[in-house]
Design a protein around this motif. Structure first.
Motif, short mmCIF file in Angstrom:
data_model
loop_
_atom_site.label_atom_id
_atom_site.label_comp_id
_atom_site.label_asym_id
_atom_site.label_seq_id
_atom_site.Cartn_x
_atom_site.Cartn_y
_atom_site.Cartn_z
N GLU A 104 0.78 -1.08 -0.07
CA GLU A 104 -0.05 0.02 -0.09
C GLU A 104 0.84 1.28 0.11
O GLU A 104 1.74 1.20 0.77
N LEU A 105 0.37 2.29 -0.64
CA LEU A 105 1.17 3.45 -0.86
C LEU A 105 0.24 4.74 -1.02
O LEU A 105 -0.58 4.72 -1.99
N ASP A 106 0.51 5.59 -0.19
CA ASP A 106 -0.36 6.88 -0.26
C ASP A 106 0.09 7.90 -1.36
O ASP A 106 1.21 7.43 -1.68
N VAL A 107 -0.78 8.27 -2.38
CA VAL A 107 -0.56 9.17 -3.39
C VAL A 107 -1.43 10.26 -3.31
O VAL A 107 -2.09 10.57 -2.52
N THR A 108 -1.05 11.30 -4.40
CA THR A 108 -1.89 12.46 -4.20
C THR A 108 -3.42 12.13 -5.00
O THR A 108 -3.44 11.09 -5.80
N ALA B 182 0.47 -5.33 -17.66
CA ALA B 182 -0.42 -4.21 -17.62
C ALA B 182 -0.33 -3.15 -16.54
O ALA B 182 -0.29 -1.97 -16.62
N VAL B 183 -0.29 -3.71 -15.54
CA VAL B 183 -0.19 -2.84 -14.05
C VAL B 183 1.04 -1.92 -14.13
O VAL B 183 1.11 -1.14 -13.96
N SER B 184 2.34 -3.00 -14.42
CA SER B 184 3.50 -2.08 -14.56
C SER B 184 3.45 -1.21 -15.72
O SER B 184 4.27 -0.08 -15.35
N ASP B 185 2.64 -1.37 -16.82
CA ASP B 185 2.91 -0.30 -17.45
C ASP B 185 2.08 0.92 -17.43
O ASP B 185 2.50 2.09 -17.48
N VAL B 186 1.00 0.81 -16.65
CA VAL B 186 0.15 1.69 -16.28
C VAL B 186 0.81 2.80 -15.26
O VAL B 186 0.96 3.83 -15.15
N GLY C 262 5.44 10.04 -10.79
CA GLY C 262 5.64 9.45 -9.43
C GLY C 262 6.17 8.02 -9.35
O GLY C 262 6.70 7.48 -8.46
N PHE C 263 6.03 7.32 -10.46
CA PHE C 263 6.34 5.95 -10.70
C PHE C 263 7.20 5.66 -11.65
O PHE C 263 7.43 4.48 -12.24
N GLU C 264 8.02 6.79 -12.21
CA GLU C 264 8.89 6.68 -13.32
C GLU C 264 10.19 5.53 -13.15
O GLU C 264 10.19 5.27 -14.33
N GLY C 265 10.19 5.31 -12.03
CA GLY C 265 11.07 4.46 -11.78
C GLY C 265 11.08 2.91 -12.17
O GLY C 265 11.94 2.06 -12.29
N MET C 266 9.88 2.72 -12.32
CA MET C 266 9.37 1.33 -12.64
C MET C 266 9.40 0.95 -14.14
O MET C 266 9.10 1.93 -14.86
N GLN D 105 9.97 -3.83 -7.65
CA GLN D 105 10.28 -2.63 -8.03
C GLN D 105 9.45 -1.57 -7.17
O GLN D 105 9.76 -0.48 -6.83
N PHE D 106 8.08 -1.98 -6.79
CA PHE D 106 7.00 -1.52 -6.11
C PHE D 106 7.46 -1.09 -4.75
O PHE D 106 7.45 -0.03 -4.28
N ALA D 107 8.33 -2.28 -4.12
CA ALA D 107 8.81 -2.24 -2.82
C ALA D 107 9.83 -1.19 -2.65
O ALA D 107 10.10 -0.83 -1.29
N GLN D 108 10.35 -0.85 -3.63
CA GLN D 108 11.45 0.32 -3.53
C GLN D 108 11.05 1.79 -3.46
O GLN D 108 11.90 2.81 -3.16
N LEU D 109 9.73 1.87 -3.58
CA LEU D 109 9.25 3.28 -3.47
C LEU D 109 9.24 3.67 -2.01
O LEU D 109 8.49 2.77 -1.15
#
Length: 217
Positions: free
Chosen positions: A121-125, A150-154, A160-164, A176-180
């Motif tokens: 889970e990650l808080d976003v704007t 599909a999910v990683s593409d979106v 905010g997720f450009e590193g994925m 990759q998501f865990a590194q955020l």
């Protein structure tokens, strides 16, 4: 009080429930406007996203990837997924009306003797959440075995997720998501049988009875 939805919006999906979790399967679906509107669920609390990864207990391989988005409403992007409920309308892998009850149903369906669920889970704007909802609604039906892609593409195309990076492997997307910064992780286990056809029927009946009881109060 929300009017109970009695229309089966995914009639062909019953054929998919007998498929294994790893063999993601889906077909184009488009619920009517009034059904989607009636099902709309607005979550409490801040905007956030939750990456859901189904992991095989046997060898730790990834079986499926989905993305829950809490923004102006809550939607679940479940690309080529096999879970369905007659009171949860779908438009091409986007599920609407994912109240806590239906979210629990979804998790219970996937967490079983052969798989557990990793929830990140990650808080976003509010803007990020709205952009993600718009992106998944525009994505279209996803082909089998391309849920992680599909999910990683979106995510990769959202500020905010450009590193994925886009990839086909659920565990890689999860890593990759865990590194955020700010990700909160939980692992959910259950010892339910791997045969979950009866579970889907039980979930449908339980939600229908609860809705009918609430309507008479």
């Amino acid at each position: 009080m929300r009017t109970p939805i009695r229309r089966l919006v995914r009639t062909a999906a019953a054929l998919a429930v007998v498929l294994g979790l790893a063999a993601c399967g889906a077909e184009p679906v488009w619920a009517p406007d009034e059904v989607v509107s009636q099902a709309r669920y607005v979550p409490e609390g801040p905007a956030k996203v939750t990456l859901l990864t189904m992991i095989a207990n046997r060898d730790g391989s990834g079986g499926h990837t989905a993305l829950l988005i809490d923004g102006p409403e809550r939607v679940l992007f479940d690309p080529a997924g096999s879970w369905f409920h007659p009171m949860v309308p779908e438009r091409n892998d986007v599920l609407y009306g994912m109240s806590p009850q239906f979210y629990d149903f979804y998790i219970d369906y996937h967490a079983r003797e052969t798989y557990h669920v990793v929830s990140q889970e990650l808080d976003v704007t509010p803007m990020q959440a709205a952009m993600l909802i718009e992106a998944v609604e525009a994505y279209g039906a996803v082909s089998p075995a391309r849920c992680s892609l599909a999910v990683s593409d979106v995510l990769a195309r959202t500020p905010g997720f450009e590193g994925m990076s886009r990839n086909l492997f659920p565990t890689r997307t999860m890593a990759q998501f865990a590194q955020l910064p700010g990700v909160r992780e939980e692992r959910i286990y259950d010892d339910d049988s791997d045969d979950n056809y009866e579970l889907l029927n039980a979930q449908a009946n339980a939600a229908r009875v609860a809705a009918e009881m609430a309507a008479t109060e």
